[in-house]
Design a protein around this motif. Structure first.
Motif: not given
Length: 93
Positions: A30, A69, A75, A77-78, A91, A93
């Motif tokens: 991230l 995406e 995971r 993230c958008k 972002i 999550v």
């Protein structure tokens, strides 16, 4: 070289390449993503442009409608392009 020697070398090369582990784009973190999107601003960037930018920086990114995406490990993230705001996107999550 004889044909059999060349064939053997090619076969051995293919086996070695298949045995090597593949590199995955999902090893990004991230913090890597945050660093990539805060590097500059582009108020005209849309979801397609953002996905392309991230994909060229080794992220697993795909545009979906007005957002992107990004797969980071396990995971998703958008990311939504934010126009004139600082950074390229926001972002979730």
């Amino acid at each position: 070289m004889a044909w059999k020697e060349i064939s053997a070398i090619c076969l051995i090369s293919i086996v070695i390449m298949l045995a090597l582990p593949t590199v995955s784009a999902s090893k990004a973190s991230l913090s890597d993503l945050k660093s990539a999107i805060s590097s500059f601003d582009d108020p005209h960037m849309d979801a397609q442009d953002l996905a392309f930018y991230l994909a060229t920086h080794d992220f697993d990114a795909k545009p979906i409608g007005g957002y992107v995406e990004v797969g980071l490990g396990g995971r998703i993230c958008k990311l939504t392009p934010n126009g004139s705001a600082p950074g390229l996107c926001t972002i979730a999550v």
